[in-house]
Design an enzyme around this catalytic site. Structure first.
Site, PDB file in Angstrom:
ATOM      1  N   GLY A  93      47.693 117.399  10.869  1.00  0.00           N
ATOM      2  CA  GLY A  93      48.871 117.942   9.894  1.00  0.00           C
ATOM      3  C   GLY A  93      50.058 117.166   9.939  1.00  0.00           C
ATOM      4  O   GLY A  93      50.150 116.142  10.586  1.00  0.00           O
ATOM      5  N   GLY A  95      54.605 118.165   9.109  1.00  0.00           N
ATOM      6  CA  GLY A  95      55.534 119.268   8.946  1.00  0.00           C
ATOM      7  C   GLY A  95      56.575 118.172   8.156  1.00  0.00           C
ATOM      8  O   GLY A  95      56.515 117.421   7.569  1.00  0.00           O
ATOM      9  N   GLY A  96      57.853 119.106   7.955  1.00  0.00           N
ATOM     10  CA  GLY A  96      58.835 118.652   7.401  1.00  0.00           C
ATOM     11  C   GLY A  96      59.518 117.244   8.075  1.00  0.00           C
ATOM     12  O   GLY A  96      59.996 116.547   7.260  1.00  0.00           O
ATOM     13  N   MET A  97      59.251 117.111   9.271  1.00  0.00           N
ATOM     14  CA  MET A  97      59.903 115.761   9.956  1.00  0.00           C
ATOM     15  C   MET A  97      58.788 115.011  10.622  1.00  0.00           C
ATOM     16  O   MET A  97      59.217 113.871  11.096  1.00  0.00           O
ATOM     17  CB  MET A  97      60.968 116.319  10.980  1.00  0.00           C
ATOM     18  CG  MET A  97      62.115 117.158  10.229  1.00  0.00           C
ATOM     19  SD  MET A  97      63.685 117.049  11.365  1.00  0.00           S
ATOM     20  CE  MET A  97      62.438 118.101  12.822  1.00  0.00           C
ATOM     21  N   ASP A 212      62.944 128.963  11.348  1.00  0.00           N
ATOM     22  CA  ASP A 212      62.038 128.542  10.582  1.00  0.00           C
ATOM     23  C   ASP A 212      60.524 128.984  10.790  1.00  0.00           C
ATOM     24  O   ASP A 212      59.420 128.682  10.545  1.00  0.00           O
ATOM     25  CB  ASP A 212      61.818 126.932  10.402  1.00  0.00           C
ATOM     26  CG  ASP A 212      60.857 126.583   9.269  1.00  0.00           C
ATOM     27  OD1 ASP A 212      60.968 127.368   8.142  1.00  0.00           O
ATOM     28  OD2 ASP A 212      60.128 125.449   9.447  1.00  0.00           O
TER      29      ASP A 212
END
Length: 867
Positions: A93, A95-97, A212
Site C-alpha cells: 500500500g 499513504g499520503g507520505m 486523520d
C-alpha cells in the site's frame, strides 16, 4: 502572507462566491478594506475562479504520482532489498507520505509492515513529519494501536535525499472498519467503534492527537479486533513547532476532518478534533454512507458542508435506528468543539450507556426520557405491569354480562383496583429511580468536563517525544505527569470525588511507569477520600486499597502485601457482590503476593477462583483471566505435574497474546513466565530463547529502567550461566545489577540478589577476589533484612568465605576461611540440623574449598554433605 492573512482572504473569497458575479469584487474590497494587499489577493482569486472553477481543487492522485516519478532521485524500493534488519517482500500500500511494504525481520524472525518516505517528498518538513510519526508511535503501547518495532534512515545515492523509514506490526488480513462492519449487527458495530475510541484515548492520555482517523486508519484484524494505524500527521497536544503545520496547511482526509481542521485553525485543534472524526465513523457505521452530500472530489463544496451543514439524522436514513443514536452522532460531530464529547473516552462511555440501556448524556434531561430507559432495562417487570393494567381496563368495560355476574364483577374490580394501586406505586418508584439516575448522569458529566479541562491544561505544552527543543514550555509525558500531580489537589475545589478519581488515575500512570513511590502517594490520597464516602463509593475504595496492597508487594514486602489483601478480601465481600470483577482481581493479586512470599500451596485456591470468575465475566476480561491463569500455573508446579504446568503456562500465554497482541508488555511477561518454568526444569536453551524474546519486546515497550526488564535480565543471566556461556552471563549479570541499583538503591533485596548472581558467575570464571567482595556484600545486606540465620544469608556468607580461600590457596587467608566455614557449619548444625538447606550449603562450600586449596579436611566435608 501569514496564516491569519490567508484565512481572511479565503473567508472573503468564499463569502463573495455566494453573491452575484457583479457584486463579488466590491464585497472582497469591503471585507478587506483595512489591508489593500489582501484585497488584491482576493480579487486575483475571483478572477481565476471566473476562468476555471476548479482552480482551488487539489491535484489529482495521478498528477501527484507523475510529479513524484518526475523528481525521483533515488533507487526505487524493490523486493529483496534490505533496510536495517528487514528484507522487503512485497508492496502492500501507499499513504499520503509513504510507501508500505511487507518485510521480513531477520532477528527475531517475523513479518512486519515497513513504511518508507514516498519518492518526491524529500523536503525537510516532510521528512521531519515522517520521522515524528515513528517517534510518536513508539511512545504508544496499546493492543488497539499498531506498534512501531524499529526506525532509521535509508541513505539515497549521491545527491539524493535520504528516506526515513520505520517498521511496525503487520496486521494480517486487515480490513477497514466500515467494510468489515457492513454486515454486522448494530451492537457489534458499536462495540467495534468503542474499541477504536479506547485506543485513541490511549494516545490522548499520552499527549498525542491522531488528526486523520478514517476507515483506512482504523483496521480490523483477523481476530476481529480494531487496530488504529498511521499516525503520519499525529501531533503532540500543545505542539509549538508550527513549521510542521505552517500557514494553515491542511493535514488529514477532508471527509473526516473537523471544521477547525478545514479552517486551518491549528491553535483550536485538541482531542475533540479526533472525537469529531470518530463521530463521522459512527455515522458511517450506522448508515453505510458519509454524513456529507457533496462529492469528495469537489474540495470547496465539501469543505463548506463540513463547516456549515448539519448532517441528516441517521434515523431518517435508517428508520430502524433509535433517535438516541441521532443525539450521539450530533454531539460527536458538533461544529463547535465545546459542544462535542470532551474526550474519546467520553464517547466510548456514551456508547456503553446506549448498549446498557442507561440514560445518555446527550439525551434530553427529562424525567420521561429517564423513565423510558428504566423501562428498557427492566423490560420483564414493566411489561408484566402493563399487561395487568390493560386487563384491568378491559375487565372494567364489560357491562353486558347480566345482573347475576355483578357481585363477581365487583370482587374482580376490587382485586384489580389493588393491583392498579400497586402498579401506580411501582411507577412512582420507577420515576424516582429515573430522576436519581438523571441527577447522577449530570453530576458525572460535570465531573468529566472538569477533568477534561484539567487534562487539556496539563497536556498543553507537553512534548511526548521527549525531544530537546528550544521551547521551554514543552515537557515530556513524565514531566507532564509530575506537573499534573502537583496541581491536582487544588484543581478541583469543592469536588473531592473528582480529585480522588484524578489522583487514582495519576497513581495508575505512575504505577505503569514503575514509579511506585509516587504511585503510592496519589493512590493513598484517593483512598482516604473514598473512605470518607463509604458505603456509596465502596467500589473505588476497594480498588484503591487493592492497588496499595499490591504496590507494597511491588516494593518488596510481599508477605505484608498478602496480609493486606487477605484482610481487604473480607471487607470487600461485605461491600460488593459477586458481580464485581474487582473481587476476582483481589484474589488474583493475593495469589501473586502469596507466591512471592513463598506460600505457593496457599495461593492455589485464590488463583483458581480468580481465573474461573474472569472467564465467566466474558471475553472482555480475558487479559485478567490470563494473568490469573499464570498465577495458577506457577502454583501448580508445587504439585509436581510438569506437563500440566507447562500446558497452563502456554495456555496463559496464548490468552495474553490474543488479548494484547504478540508485541505487548503482557506478551513479554508471559514469555518470561514460561521461560522461568522451563529454566527450572533444566530446559535452558528454550528458556533463554523466551527470555531474549521477552527482553526484546519490553525494551521497545518500556522506556529506560524498569523492574520487569531487570527481572528478565536476572533470569536470562541464569539461563546463560547454565548453558556454560560464562562471559555472556557475566555481561548480563552486570547489566542487571546496574539497573537494579538505579531502580532500588544498593541495599534492596532485588539488588542483593543481582549481586549474589554476579558473584556466582565470577567464582566460575576464577575471579575469586571480585566474587568474595560481592558475596560478602550480599551477606551483610541479607543479614540486615532477613537475619543472620536465614538460608539466603548463610548461602552468601559461605560462598564469600569459599571465594576468599580460593583467591590465594597457599595463604593464611585460605586457612582462616576454612576455619570460619567450619564454625559456620557447626552453628547451622546446632540451629537447623544436618539436613537443613543452610547447613548443606556450608558443607558444599567447605568441600569445594578443601578440594581446591587442600585447606581443611576434604573427607570430613564430604561426609557432611548429604547426598
Amino acid at each position: 502572507m501569514d496564516s491569519s492573512g490567508f484565512r481572511r482572504v479565503r473567508e472573503a473569497f468564499e463569502a463573495a462566491l455566494a453573491l452575484p458575479a457583479e457584486a463579488r469584487v466590491d464585497a472582497v474590497r469591503s471585507a478587506l478594506r483595512d489591508d489593500p494587499d489582501l484585497a488584491r489577493e482576493a480579487e486575483r482569486m475571483l478572477a481565476a475562479h471566473a476562468t476555471d472553477e476548479r482552480f482551488l481543487e487539489p491535484p489529482s492522485a495521478e498528477t501527484l504520482v507523475d510529479l513524484a516519478h518526475r523528481h525521483e532521485t533515488h533507487v526505487v524500493l524493490q523486493p529483496g532489498a534490505h533496510i536495517g534488519g528487514f528484507e522487503l517482500v512485497r508492496p502492500i500500500g501507499a499513504g499520503g507520505m509513504g510507501e508500505v511494504w511487507e518485510a521480513r525481520q531477520e532477528s527475531p524472525a517475523r513479518s512486519v509492515a515497513l513504511k518508507a518516505l514516498r519518492s518526491g517528498l524529500g523536503t525537510e518538513r516532510s521528512r521531519r513529519r515522517f520521522e515524528e510519526e515513528s517517534q510518536v508511535l513508539a511512545r504508544l503501547s496499546h493492543p488497539g494501536i499498531a506498534k512501531v518495532l524499529a526506525s532509521g534512515v535509508l541513505e539515497g545515492p549521491e545527491g539524493g535525499p535520504p528516506r526515513p523509514w520505520f517498521a511496525m506490526e503487520l496486521i494480517e488480513g486487515a480490513r477497514p472498519l466500515t467494510a468489515f462492519a457492513r454486515e454486522l449487527p448494530l451492537r457489534r458495530r458499536l462495540l467495534l467503534l468503542r474499541e477504536a475510541c479506547v485506543a485513541v484515548q490511549h494516545g490522548h492520555l499520552r499527549g498525542v492527537i491522531h488528526r486523520d482517523l478514517k476507515p483506512d486508519n482504523c483496521l480490523v484484524d483477523l481476530e476481529g479486533r480494531v487496530r488504529v494505524i498511521d499516525f503520519g500527521i499525529a501531533r503532540a497536544t500543545g505542539e509549538t513547532d508550527l513549521s510542521l503545520t505552517a500557514g494553515g496547511e491542511l493535514l488529514g482526509t477532508l471527509g473526516y476532518m473537523s471544521p477547525e481542521q478545514v479552517l486551518g485553525l491549528s491553535e483550536g485543534i485538541d482531542v475533540r478534533t479526533d472525537v469529531h472524526a470518530l463521530g463521522v465513523l459512527l455515522y458511517h457505521l450506522l448508515t453505510g454512507r458519509s454524513p456529507w452530500i457533496s462529492d469528495s472530489s469537489s474540495w470547496t463544496a465539501l469543505a463548506k458542508e463540513v463547516c456549515e451543514r448539519d448532517p441528516e439524522p441517521p434515523s431518517r436514513l435508517v428508520p430502524s435506528l433509535s433517535r438516541e443514536l441521532d443525539w450521539v452522532t450530533a454531539r460527536a460531530m458538533a461544529k463547535e468543539p465545546d459542544r462535542r464529547y470532551a474526550s474519546a473516552q467520553d464517547l466510548a462511555d456514551e456508547l456503553g450507556r446506549y448498549l446498557d440501556h442507561q440514560p445518555l448524556h446527550a439525551g434530553p434531561p427529562s424525567a420521561t426520557y429517564a423513565a423510558r430507559k428504566f423501562v428498557r432495562r427492566n423490560r420483564a417487570w414493566v411489561v408484566g405491569g402493563a399487561v395487568a393494567a390493560t386487563l384491568l381496563l378491559l375487565g372494567s368495560a364489560g357491562t353486558g354480562w347480566g345482573l347475576y355476574k355483578s357481585v363477581e364483577r365487583g370482587r374482580e374490580l376490587e382485586a384489580r383496583g389493588i393491583e392498579l394501586e400497586t402498579e401506580r406505586a411501582s411507577a412512582v418508584a420507577a420515576r424516582a429511580d429515573a430522576e436519581a439516575a438523571r441527577a447522577q448522569a449530570e453530576e458525572r458529566l460535570e465531573r468529566a468536563e472538569m477533568l477534561n479541562r484539567f487534562l487539556n491544561t496539563m497536556l498543553r505544552g507537553a512534548n511526548p517525544l521527549g525531544v530537546t527543543t528550544t521551547t521551554s514550555s514543552e515537557s515530556t509525558v513524565g514531566e507532564m505527569l509530575d506537573r499534573a500531580a502537583s496541581e491536582v489537589m487544588r484543581a478541583f475545589p469543592g469536588q473531592s470525588v473528582l480529585e480522588a478519581d484524578t489522583r487514582l488515575l495519576i497513581g495508575l500512570s505512575y504505577y505503569g511507569q514503575g514509579r511506585y513511590e509516587s504511585a503510592q502517594e496519589h493512590i493513598e490520597g484517593a483512598r482516604q477520600i473514598f473512605a470518607d464516602l463509604l458505603p456509596e463509593r465502596a467500589f473505588e475504595w476497594v480498588r484503591a486499597s487493592r492497588l496499595l496492597a499490591t504496590l507494597r508487594g511491588r516494593r518488596g514486602d510481599h508477605a505484608a502485601a498478602a496480609q493486606d489483601l487477605l484482610e481487604l478480601r473480607g471487607l470487600a465481600h461485605g461491600y460488593l457482590d459477586d458481580t464485581y470483577p474487582e473481587l476476582a482481581a483481589i484474589d488474583s493479586d493475593l495469589a501473586w503476593a502469596l507466591q512471592e512470599s513463598g506460600q505457593l500451596t496457599e495461593s492455589i485456591p485464590y488463583a483458581q477462583a480468580a481465573r474461573d470468575r474472569f472467564v465467566e465475566f466474558g471475553p472482555e476480561f480475558s487479559p485478567m483471566a490470563a494473568t490469573a491463569a499464570s498465577h495458577l500455573a506457577r502454583a501448580t508446579r508445587v504439585l509436581g505435574d510438569d506437563e500440566a504446568t507447562e500446558a497452563a503456562y502456554r495456555s496463559a500465554r496464548e490468552l495474553i497474546v490474543g488479548a494484547y497482541g504478540p508485541l505487548s508488555v503482557q506478551a513479554g511477561v508471559a514469555a518470561s513466565n514460561l521461560g522461568t518454568f522451563l529454566f527450572g526444569k533444566g530446559r535452558n536453551a528454550e528458556a533463554r530463547e523466551l527470555f531474549e524474546e521477552a527482553i526484546a519486546i519490553l525494551q521497545i515497550e518500556l522506556d529506560g529502567d524498569h523492574p520487569t526488564v531487570a527481572t528478565l535480565l536476572y533470569n536470562l543471566g541464569g539461563a546463560v550461566y547454565e548453558l556454560g556461556e560464562l562471559e555472556e552471563s557475566e555481561r548480563i549479570s552486570i547489566a542487571c545489577l546496574e539497573m537494579n541499583e538505579r531502580l532500588w538503591g544498593p541495599d534492596h533485596s532485588e539488588t542483593l540478589d543481582a549481586v549474589a548472581s554476579l558473584g556466582l558467575v565470577q567464582i566460575e570464571l576464577g575471579q575469586f577476589d571480585e566474587a568474595s567482595v560481592n558475596f560478602e556484600r550480599a551477606a551483610v545486606g541479607r543479614s540486615a533484612q532477613l537475619g543472620p540465620d536465614h538460608r539466603r544469608t548463610v548461602y552468601a556468607r559461605a560462598r564469600a568465605l569459599e571465594a576468599r580461600g580460593l583467591a590465594d590457596p597457599g595463604s593464611a587467608a585460605a586457612v582462616d576461611a576454612a576455619v570460619e566455614l567450619d564454625e559456620l557449619y557447626q552453628h547451622c548444625l546446632e540451629v537447623s540440623g544436618p539436613a537443613a538447606s543452610s547447613t548443606q550449603t556450608v558443607a558444599a562450600a567447605g568441600l569445594r574449598l578443601a578440594s581446591g586449596t587442600a585447606r581443611g579436611n576434604r573427607d570430613l566435608w564430604a561426609e557432611r554433605v548429604i547426598e
